[in-house]
Design an enzyme around this catalytic site. Structure first.
Site, PDB file in Angstrom:
ATOM      1  N   ASP A  72       0.818  -1.177   0.028  1.00 33.69           N
ATOM      2  CA  ASP A  72       0.177   0.203   0.021  1.00 33.69           C
ATOM      3  C   ASP A  72       0.934   1.230   0.043  1.00 33.69           C
ATOM      4  O   ASP A  72       1.609   1.398   0.904  1.00 33.69           O
ATOM      5  CB  ASP A  72      -0.856  -0.018   1.607  1.00 33.69           C
ATOM      6  CG  ASP A  72      -2.211   0.762   0.994  1.00 33.69           C
ATOM      7  OD1 ASP A  72      -2.181   1.683   0.495  1.00 33.69           O
ATOM      8  OD2 ASP A  72      -3.258   0.334   1.997  1.00 33.69           O
ATOM      9  N   GLU A  95      -6.858   3.791  -5.565  1.00 31.41           N
ATOM     10  CA  GLU A  95      -7.840   4.070  -4.673  1.00 31.41           C
ATOM     11  C   GLU A  95      -8.283   5.579  -5.007  1.00 31.41           C
ATOM     12  O   GLU A  95      -7.620   6.679  -4.888  1.00 31.41           O
ATOM     13  CB  GLU A  95      -7.412   4.353  -3.155  1.00 31.41           C
ATOM     14  CG  GLU A  95      -8.916   4.293  -2.426  1.00 31.41           C
ATOM     15  CD  GLU A  95      -8.529   4.939  -0.881  1.00 31.41           C
ATOM     16  OE1 GLU A  95      -9.441   4.561   0.023  1.00 31.41           O
ATOM     17  OE2 GLU A  95      -7.571   5.707  -0.695  1.00 31.41           O
ATOM     18  N   ASP A 136      -2.699   4.803  -2.779  1.00 27.70           N
ATOM     19  CA  ASP A 136      -3.687   5.225  -1.496  1.00 27.70           C
ATOM     20  C   ASP A 136      -4.356   6.703  -2.255  1.00 27.70           C
ATOM     21  O   ASP A 136      -3.366   7.319  -2.904  1.00 27.70           O
ATOM     22  CB  ASP A 136      -3.018   5.675  -0.350  1.00 27.70           C
ATOM     23  CG  ASP A 136      -3.971   5.952   0.680  1.00 27.70           C
ATOM     24  OD1 ASP A 136      -4.900   5.363   0.901  1.00 27.70           O
ATOM     25  OD2 ASP A 136      -3.938   7.376   1.374  1.00 27.70           O
ATOM     26  N   HIS A 140     -10.736  -1.474   5.520  1.00 31.00           N
ATOM     27  CA  HIS A 140     -10.370  -0.813   6.696  1.00 31.00           C
ATOM     28  C   HIS A 140     -11.127   0.443   6.944  1.00 31.00           C
ATOM     29  O   HIS A 140     -10.639   1.006   7.777  1.00 31.00           O
ATOM     30  CB  HIS A 140      -8.906  -0.962   6.753  1.00 31.00           C
ATOM     31  CG  HIS A 140      -8.145   0.112   5.881  1.00 31.00           C
ATOM     32  ND1 HIS A 140      -8.165  -0.050   4.543  1.00 31.00           N
ATOM     33  CD2 HIS A 140      -7.838   1.292   6.080  1.00 31.00           C
ATOM     34  CE1 HIS A 140      -7.828   0.896   3.822  1.00 31.00           C
ATOM     35  NE2 HIS A 140      -7.194   1.646   4.937  1.00 31.00           N
ATOM     36  N   ASP A 141     -11.787   0.977   6.044  1.00 38.02           N
ATOM     37  CA  ASP A 141     -12.203   2.397   6.221  1.00 38.02           C
ATOM     38  C   ASP A 141     -14.067   2.279   6.296  1.00 38.02           C
ATOM     39  O   ASP A 141     -14.338   2.781   6.486  1.00 38.02           O
ATOM     40  CB  ASP A 141     -12.181   3.297   5.270  1.00 38.02           C
ATOM     41  CG  ASP A 141     -10.746   3.516   5.016  1.00 38.02           C
ATOM     42  OD1 ASP A 141      -9.996   3.562   5.840  1.00 38.02           O
ATOM     43  OD2 ASP A 141     -10.070   3.958   3.943  1.00 38.02           O
TER      44      ASP A 141
HETATM   45  O1  TEU Z   1      -8.711   6.481   2.413  1.00 38.59           O
HETATM   46  C1  TEU Z   1      -9.130   7.738   1.787  1.00 38.59           C
HETATM   47  C2  TEU Z   1     -10.501   8.046   1.693  1.00 38.59           C
HETATM   48  O2  TEU Z   1     -10.900   9.276   1.458  1.00 38.59           O
HETATM   49  C3  TEU Z   1     -11.531   7.219   2.778  1.00 38.59           C
HETATM   50  O3  TEU Z   1     -11.808   6.016   2.586  1.00 38.59           O
HETATM   51  C4  TEU Z   1     -11.567   7.854   4.082  1.00 38.59           C
HETATM   52  O4  TEU Z   1     -11.131   7.094   5.151  1.00 38.59           O
HETATM   53  C5  TEU Z   1     -12.956   8.082   4.269  1.00 38.59           C
HETATM   54  O5  TEU Z   1     -13.381   8.958   3.261  1.00 38.59           O
HETATM   55  C6  TEU Z   1     -13.091   8.771   5.819  1.00 38.59           C
HETATM   56  O6  TEU Z   1     -14.500   9.059   5.649  1.00 38.59           O
HETATM   57  C7  TEU Z   1      -7.572   6.097   2.366  1.00 38.59           C
HETATM   58  C8  TEU Z   1      -6.940   5.089   3.321  1.00 38.59           C
HETATM   59  O7  TEU Z   1      -7.738   3.901   3.050  1.00 38.59           O
HETATM   60  C9  TEU Z   1      -7.437   5.649   4.807  1.00 38.59           C
HETATM   61  O8  TEU Z   1      -7.368   4.380   5.947  1.00 38.59           O
HETATM   62  C10 TEU Z   1      -6.662   6.790   5.064  1.00 38.59           C
HETATM   63  O9  TEU Z   1      -6.899   7.269   6.527  1.00 38.59           O
HETATM   64  C11 TEU Z   1      -6.539   7.757   4.159  1.00 38.59           C
HETATM   65  O10 TEU Z   1      -6.619   7.356   2.650  1.00 38.59           O
HETATM   66  C12 TEU Z   1      -5.572   8.664   4.212  1.00 38.59           C
HETATM   67  O11 TEU Z   1      -4.363   8.101   3.921  1.00 38.59           O
END
Ligand code: TEU
Length: 549
Positions: A96, A246, A196, A320-321
């Protein structure tokens, strides 16, 4: 070119996967110890979220050093062993890469803070008085997206937490540094990369206030993003690996460009539109029942749109989000098994590469935490306070977190019936939900009808049937929000996938004969098959296959 169309990807959140040294935190050796289990799922690639040196304010998405392993997770030797051991079992590792921003503890940012001009140009600094941020943009985690540095009399941009400073991709030196990181890991034998929030890397030339939103329309899929991706891929030679971007707040047109092979950017894209159908007015923190009509429309738009232009979707419910899908679009109580299986079938038979997030294959549920002290996620804690400031009671705010917090997916993997669910012998860094006594690997290995065995079946079907990997897609019963159904077609082969999204029996608009088909998968016990389908039972799901001569 790696076979990304025939692959299934398993996502690991190492902090919560398996704790091999029993300090309460999962680690890389823990992943090595569980490789046989991962292999038993039939997956091809293991995507691990970041384990690099980091202050862990955002659990590793705040990288301090892209080439060093955080001691909490292990050592470089552990990662090398993981790559070798995975390979022995026919699997690759996908890393990642968090390249939109670094931790403010990264050496580059520290040197920028010390006033070194070269390094200030690695980030996005803007002038402005101490009380007036350069724009009104909001951080994705709440509050202003700018932070003032008194010693420099400048603001820096952070689209995420204040400790995650956005990199300046306009600077060729930054792009070169990041390419070096990729080369370093590629040499170690990594087989894929997840990038990411990679569609946020190209910021606009002019920074202006957003009077319609939080600023995202100015920097999502920004002016040079395709150019930068092409350059990164060409100069690092990762075009033959599996890559996924992503894409936050993106559009179909851009995702076609990111993923169609002619463009030589990425293998595929994650988008999140289908995971916002339960956001009231687009607000994650405002609860609403899922709008299934919208969900179906979005899948149809993205599936057929990508197919027409030769793009490729990453297909998924969980990461994980995201909250756990069975709690979100299924029924974690009465129809736990049926709904978890049905939701899995919806995704795995689509045109795209399926992702399974650790524990999803067990039907793990949201955590049900009842006190703010049980939460660990930086975003959840910020928003809890924002919700209280907006006038919500503590109970109301917690009720929202119980459904929307990212910690719903971050509780430890449930391995067995033990005190800490077989994850660790120590109290884990984050609380284990009560239901681990029922939902765990040991219990599901022993139950032939388990969600776990169902996932194995689904994953193996992709290997056996070309129509799943390559077939065209056509949506059925488009006017019926409660039925999610589609057909996949490939020279002489047809697959029909029928899913009832509700807890009620639904009548099919026309009956479906199963007589000349093989039923590849059904989420109700065998005795409940029938020759002609007039209705679908609550959360019923069937996958029917036909070969024409
Ligand atoms: O996530 C990006 C992102 O915009 C989301 O899924 C975010 O967690 C959500 O919009 C919040 O409501 C990525 C990663 O997957 C996440 O874990 C990180 O926190 C984020 O980028 C920053 O690196």
């Amino acid at each position: 070119m790696a076979d990304f169309k025939g692959s299934t990807i398993y996502q690991i959140y190492p902090k919560s996967f398996y704790d091999s040294n029993h300090d309460g935190v999962g680690d890389i050796r823990g992943v090595i110890e569980k490789l046989d289990y991962i292999q038993s799922l039939g997956v091809d690639l293991i995507w691990s979220t970041p384990f690099f040196v980091s202050p862990l304010n955002d659990n590793g998405y705040d990288v301090e050093d892209y080439r060093k392993i955080h001691p909490l997770f292990g050592t470089m030797e552990d990662v090398e062993e993981l790559i070798r051991e995975a390979e022995k079992r026919g699997m690759g590792l996908m890393l990642d890469m968090v390249f939109n921003h670094t931790s403010t503890r990264h050496e580059w940012f520290q040197r920028a803070l010390a006033g070194e001009k070269d390094y200030m140009d690695y980030y996005i600094f803007r002038d402005g008085g101490a009380d007036t941020p350069p724009t009104n943009w909001q951080s994705k985690f709440g509050g202003s997206a700018w932070e003032y540095v008194p010693s420099l009399k400048k603001w820096y941009l952070h689209l995420f937490d204040v400790t995650q400073a956005d990199l300046n991709w306009e600077n060729p030196k930054v792009r070169e540094e990041l390419k070096e990181v990729i080369r370093f890991w590629k040499k170690k034998g990594v087989k894929g990369f997840r990038f990411d929030v990679v569609n946020l890397i190209s910021k606009p030339k002019i920074f202006e206030d957003d009077n319609e939103g939080d600023g995202r329309r100015f920097y999502s899929d920004g002016p040079h993003v395709h150019e930068y991706l092409k350059e990164l891929v060409a100069d690092t030679g990762i075009g033959d690996l599996i890559t996924v971007g992503e894409m936050s707040f993106t559009s179909l047109d851009h995702c076609i460009r990111y993923s169609s092979p002619e463009e030589k950017e990425l293998s595929m894209c994650f988008n999140f539109h289908h995971l916002k159908v339960d956001y009231r007015d687009g607000n994650k923190w405002a609860l609403m029942r899922p709008d299934y009509r919208k969900l179906k429309e979005l899948f149809e738009t993205w599936q057929t749109g990508m197919e027409q232009e030769n793009g490729w979707n990453a297909v998924f419910w969980c990461n994980h989000d995201q909250p756990r899908i069975v709690s979100r679009f299924g029924d974690e109580k009465k129809y736990w098994k049926e709904s978890a299986k049905m939701l899995a079938a919806c995704i795995h038979m689509l045109r795209g590469t399926p992702y399974v997030f650790q524990g999803e294959e067990l039907g793990m549920t949201n955590t049900g935490y009842t006190d703010i002290s049980e939460y660990r996620d930086v975003e959840s804690i910020h928003y809890y306070h924002i919700l209280l400031n907006e006038g919500k009671s503590r109970e109301e705010a917690l009720q929202i977190l119980r459904q929307r917090s990212r910690d719903n997916s971050r509780s430890p993997m449930q391995w067995d019936f033990g005190t800490y669910a077989g994850f660790s012998e120590q109290e884990p860094w984050i609380k284990i939900p009560e239901n681990h006594k029922k939902i765990n690997v040991a219990a599901e290995e022993a139950d032939p009808d388990s969600i776990l065995h169902y996932y194995r079946k689904l994953i193996s079907l992709r290997k056996q049937y070309a129509v799943i990997r390559e077939g065209a897609i056509e949506f059925l019963y488009r006017e019926q929000p409660e039925i999610f159904a589609y057909r996949r077609l490939l020279e002489g082969e047809e697959l029909v996938v029928l899913n009832n999204l509700t807890d009620r029996e639904v009548v099919l608009p026309e009956s479906v004969s199963c007589q000349n088909s093989i039923c590849l998968l059904h989420n109700y016990p065998e005795g409940l098959c029938r020759n002609t389908l007039e209705t679908l039972r609550p959360y019923e799901s069937l996958v029917l296959f036909k070969r024409y001569s």
